[in-house]
Write a protein that holds these residues in place. Structure first.
Motif, PDB file in Angstrom:
ATOM      1  N   GLU A   1      24.183  24.674   2.765  1.00 30.31           N
ATOM      2  CA  GLU A   1      23.224  24.397   1.813  1.00 30.31           C
ATOM      3  C   GLU A   1      22.189  23.037   2.057  1.00 30.31           C
ATOM      4  O   GLU A   1      20.989  23.100   1.859  1.00 30.31           O
ATOM      5  N   SER A   2      22.669  22.206   2.645  1.00 26.70           N
ATOM      6  CA  SER A   2      22.133  21.151   3.309  1.00 26.70           C
ATOM      7  C   SER A   2      21.363  21.173   4.142  1.00 26.70           C
ATOM      8  O   SER A   2      20.738  20.154   4.706  1.00 26.70           O
ATOM      9  N   GLY A   3      21.409  22.227   5.057  1.00 22.52           N
ATOM     10  CA  GLY A   3      20.535  22.313   6.066  1.00 22.52           C
ATOM     11  C   GLY A   3      21.101  21.971   7.458  1.00 22.52           C
ATOM     12  O   GLY A   3      20.814  22.367   8.550  1.00 22.52           O
ATOM     13  N   THR A   4      22.619  21.377   7.370  1.00 16.71           N
ATOM     14  CA  THR A   4      23.335  20.641   8.607  1.00 16.71           C
ATOM     15  C   THR A   4      24.090  22.430   8.903  1.00 16.71           C
ATOM     16  O   THR A   4      24.363  23.218   7.913  1.00 16.71           O
ATOM     17  N   GLU A   5      25.169  22.194   9.820  1.00 16.54           N
ATOM     18  CA  GLU A   5      26.140  22.977  10.266  1.00 16.54           C
ATOM     19  C   GLU A   5      27.340  22.960   9.445  1.00 16.54           C
ATOM     20  O   GLU A   5      27.687  21.748   9.380  1.00 16.54           O
ATOM     21  N   SER A   6      27.919  24.214   9.455  1.00 16.05           N
ATOM     22  CA  SER A   6      29.409  24.270   8.808  1.00 16.05           C
ATOM     23  C   SER A   6      30.113  25.350   9.610  1.00 16.05           C
ATOM     24  O   SER A   6      29.247  26.004  10.509  1.00 16.05           O
ATOM     25  N   TYR A   7      31.220  25.415   9.713  1.00 13.21           N
ATOM     26  CA  TYR A   7      31.897  26.274  10.660  1.00 13.21           C
ATOM     27  C   TYR A   7      33.056  26.946  10.091  1.00 13.21           C
ATOM     28  O   TYR A   7      33.573  26.518   9.262  1.00 13.21           O
ATOM     29  N   THR A   8      33.356  28.209  10.688  1.00  9.17           N
ATOM     30  CA  THR A   8      34.468  29.102  10.253  1.00  9.17           C
ATOM     31  C   THR A   8      34.944  30.083  11.282  1.00  9.17           C
ATOM     32  O   THR A   8      34.158  30.147  12.248  1.00  9.17           O
ATOM     33  N   ARG A   9      36.139  30.640  10.820  1.00  2.00           N
ATOM     34  CA  ARG A   9      36.718  31.550  11.772  1.00  2.00           C
ATOM     35  C   ARG A   9      36.585  32.833  11.122  1.00  2.00           C
ATOM     36  O   ARG A   9      36.841  33.822  11.498  1.00  2.00           O
ATOM     37  N   ASN A  10      36.109  32.917   9.848  1.00  2.09           N
ATOM     38  CA  ASN A  10      35.931  34.115   9.199  1.00  2.09           C
ATOM     39  C   ASN A  10      34.691  34.830   9.655  1.00  2.09           C
ATOM     40  O   ASN A  10      33.715  34.420   9.310  1.00  2.09           O
ATOM     41  N   GLY A  11      34.735  36.053  10.112  1.00  2.68           N
ATOM     42  CA  GLY A  11      33.602  36.626  10.766  1.00  2.68           C
ATOM     43  C   GLY A  11      33.332  37.744   9.933  1.00  2.68           C
ATOM     44  O   GLY A  11      32.647  38.846  10.480  1.00  2.68           O
ATOM     45  N   ASN A  12      33.544  37.893   8.632  1.00  4.41           N
ATOM     46  CA  ASN A  12      33.396  38.892   7.563  1.00  4.41           C
ATOM     47  C   ASN A  12      31.799  38.607   7.307  1.00  4.41           C
ATOM     48  O   ASN A  12      31.494  38.226   6.187  1.00  4.41           O
ATOM     49  N   PHE A  13      30.888  39.044   8.124  1.00  2.58           N
ATOM     50  CA  PHE A  13      29.510  38.743   7.907  1.00  2.58           C
ATOM     51  C   PHE A  13      28.787  40.158   7.286  1.00  2.58           C
ATOM     52  O   PHE A  13      29.450  41.226   7.157  1.00  2.58           O
ATOM     53  N   THR A  14      27.567  39.901   6.731  1.00  7.73           N
ATOM     54  CA  THR A  14      26.721  41.006   6.151  1.00  7.73           C
ATOM     55  C   THR A  14      25.246  40.602   6.194  1.00  7.73           C
ATOM     56  O   THR A  14      25.015  39.486   6.488  1.00  7.73           O
ATOM     57  N   LEU A  15      24.650  41.588   5.904  1.00 10.32           N
ATOM     58  CA  LEU A  15      22.937  41.342   5.974  1.00 10.32           C
ATOM     59  C   LEU A  15      22.563  41.315   4.491  1.00 10.32           C
ATOM     60  O   LEU A  15      22.966  42.028   3.413  1.00 10.32           O
ATOM     61  N   ASP A  16      21.752  40.226   4.213  1.00  8.72           N
ATOM     62  CA  ASP A  16      21.363  40.005   2.905  1.00  8.72           C
ATOM     63  C   ASP A  16      20.007  40.741   2.662  1.00  8.72           C
ATOM     64  O   ASP A  16      19.519  41.715   3.524  1.00  8.72           O
ATOM     65  N   GLY A  17      19.237  40.536   1.404  1.00  8.62           N
ATOM     66  CA  GLY A  17      18.153  41.387   1.126  1.00  8.62           C
ATOM     67  C   GLY A  17      17.085  41.235   2.020  1.00  8.62           C
ATOM     68  O   GLY A  17      16.167  42.047   2.174  1.00  8.62           O
ATOM     69  N   GLN A  18      16.877  40.057   2.878  1.00  9.83           N
ATOM     70  CA  GLN A  18      15.865  39.674   3.781  1.00  9.83           C
ATOM     71  C   GLN A  18      16.542  40.430   5.210  1.00  9.83           C
ATOM     72  O   GLN A  18      15.498  40.072   6.232  1.00  9.83           O
ATOM     73  N   GLY A  19      17.414  40.808   5.244  1.00 12.74           N
ATOM     74  CA  GLY A  19      18.054  41.228   6.780  1.00 12.74           C
ATOM     75  C   GLY A  19      18.577  40.146   7.372  1.00 12.74           C
ATOM     76  O   GLY A  19      18.724  40.081   8.771  1.00 12.74           O
ATOM     77  N   ASN A  20      18.846  38.840   6.781  1.00 11.51           N
ATOM     78  CA  ASN A  20      19.555  37.702   7.655  1.00 11.51           C
ATOM     79  C   ASN A  20      21.065  38.185   7.694  1.00 11.51           C
ATOM     80  O   ASN A  20      21.666  38.427   6.698  1.00 11.51           O
ATOM     81  N   LEU A  21      21.600  37.783   8.520  1.00 14.79           N
ATOM     82  CA  LEU A  21      23.071  37.887   8.911  1.00 14.79           C
ATOM     83  C   LEU A  21      23.725  36.502   7.980  1.00 14.79           C
ATOM     84  O   LEU A  21      23.340  35.500   8.436  1.00 14.79           O
ATOM     85  N   VAL A  22      24.673  36.819   7.048  1.00 14.07           N
ATOM     86  CA  VAL A  22      25.156  35.712   6.034  1.00 14.07           C
ATOM     87  C   VAL A  22      26.814  35.847   6.017  1.00 14.07           C
ATOM     88  O   VAL A  22      27.050  37.068   6.390  1.00 14.07           O
ATOM     89  N   ASN A  23      27.168  34.868   5.700  1.00 12.74           N
ATOM     90  CA  ASN A  23      28.906  35.041   5.299  1.00 12.74           C
ATOM     91  C   ASN A  23      28.866  35.205   3.862  1.00 12.74           C
ATOM     92  O   ASN A  23      27.989  35.587   3.155  1.00 12.74           O
ATOM     93  N   PRO A  24      30.131  35.532   3.378  1.00 13.26           N
ATOM     94  CA  PRO A  24      30.202  35.981   2.069  1.00 13.26           C
ATOM     95  C   PRO A  24      29.822  35.194   0.971  1.00 13.26           C
ATOM     96  O   PRO A  24      29.461  35.378  -0.122  1.00 13.26           O
ATOM     97  N   GLN A  25      29.653  33.972   1.414  1.00 10.31           N
ATOM     98  CA  GLN A  25      28.881  32.756   0.387  1.00 10.31           C
ATOM     99  C   GLN A  25      27.537  32.776   0.366  1.00 10.31           C
ATOM    100  O   GLN A  25      27.075  31.969  -0.190  1.00 10.31           O
ATOM    101  N   GLY A  26      26.867  33.498   1.468  1.00 12.93           N
ATOM    102  CA  GLY A  26      25.519  33.366   1.442  1.00 12.93           C
ATOM    103  C   GLY A  26      24.884  32.419   2.577  1.00 12.93           C
ATOM    104  O   GLY A  26      23.557  32.413   2.541  1.00 12.93           O
ATOM    105  N   LEU A  27      25.704  31.973   3.220  1.00 10.99           N
ATOM    106  CA  LEU A  27      25.264  30.830   4.054  1.00 10.99           C
ATOM    107  C   LEU A  27      24.625  31.693   5.653  1.00 10.99           C
ATOM    108  O   LEU A  27      25.294  32.588   6.139  1.00 10.99           O
ATOM    109  N   PHE A  28      23.858  30.984   6.003  1.00 13.23           N
ATOM    110  CA  PHE A  28      23.341  31.855   7.503  1.00 13.23           C
ATOM    111  C   PHE A  28      23.864  31.650   8.528  1.00 13.23           C
ATOM    112  O   PHE A  28      24.373  30.536   8.818  1.00 13.23           O
TER     113      PHE A  28
END
Length: 280
Positions: A127-154
């Motif tokens: 949310e702050s524009g910096t990077e976070s990191y995860t091992r959870n690769g459960n991604f999806t596409l949002d309404g604009q076609g962006n690849l996001v994680n379950p919490q909506g982070l890009f």
């Protein structure tokens, strides 16, 4: 005051905190990419108690000092020193979804200072524009076609940019290259590398941040860092449910034992106040 009263109390607090952490591990046994927390319990430094009596000891210079009679050492109890995530690889399982990706460690260098192996993570924009990191690769596409994680982070690519697709008909190779429906490469999935993952700050939802806010370097091109990706698969939690249950019962029994000792102290104090201290 009884010397062991606070020692027992700190033991109860430490075991209660350990129980909470183990319970959280078990609750996330089926969460993709979850890394179980490990605890370290440590004792406070012992204190030396001495009794000061009224006997003066003469010295050569004519001064007198009080005679100190050692009573003995007192243990100040224990505390939960730290919690660290276990970065071991979780089992890989199939989901059949194109936007699900599993990171697979092949070879990681060992940090000389800590003795721990390095770790790789997917790169996310928080949310702050910096990077976070995860091992959870459960991604999806949002309404604009962006690849996001379950919490909506890009999800970011290798250049730190957001990734946008017309649909989820994409192919991701084992080296992270992303191809569209026409089999044209449109990017590379971003992967970051941490030499010592124990210094990362664990947040909610399986996210990690750096302590100083400086982004981790890319894992691509790092010496001795070898990994692969598997599309339509996810990395499961590395929680060992049976071991976590055993540890939970052990922590509960330790809490219960401390509780019994505390009750015994309480009864002794009650007797001292109501019977021994009674003035006839």
């Amino acid at each position: 005051m009884f010397k062991g009263f606070y020692t027992v109390a700190t033991g109860m607090v430490a075991q209660q905190r350990k129980t909470e952490i183990l319970t959280n591990n078990m609750a996330n046994a089926n969460t993709p990419g979850f890394k179980s927390d490990q605890t370290t319990i440590r004792s406070f430094p012992d204190m030396l108690m001495s009794a000061v009596n009224s006997t003066n000891i003469p010295t050569e210079n004519g001064f007198a000092i009080k005679n100190l009679n050692p009573v003995g050492a007192v243990n100040a109890g224990v505390y939960l020193q730290e919690t660290m995530p276990n970065q071991a690889q979780g089992q890989i399982y199939s989901t059949g979804l194109n936007t699900d990706i599993a990171l697979i460690n092949s070879s990681m260098p060992t940090d000389e200072a800590s003795g721990n192996s390095g770790q790789i993570f997917f790169r996310l924009e928080n949310e702050s524009g910096t990077e976070s990191y995860t091992r959870n690769g459960n991604f999806t596409l949002d309404g604009q076609g962006n690849l996001v994680n379950p919490q909506g982070l890009f999800v970011l690519d290798a250049n730190g940019e957001r990734m946008q697709f017309d649909n989820d008909n994409i192919r991701i190779s084992s080296d992270g290259a992303i191809f569209d429906e026409n089999d044209v490469q449109v990017g590379t999935l971003g992967v970051a590398f941490s030499e010592n993952p124990d210094v990362l700050v664990k947040r909610d939802n399986g996210l990690f941040n750096t302590l100083d806010g400086v982004d981790l370097p890319s894992a691509y091109g790092q010496a001795n860092v070898q990994f692969s990706m598997q599309q339509q698969y996810l990395e499961g939690s590395n929680v060992d449910a049976s071991k976590a249950m055993t540890d939970l019962l052990t922590a509960y029994r330790a809490f219960e034992a401390n509780q019994k000792v505390l009750q015994a102290y309480d009864k002794s104090m009650e007797k001292a106040v109501n019977e021994i201290g009674r003035v006839n």
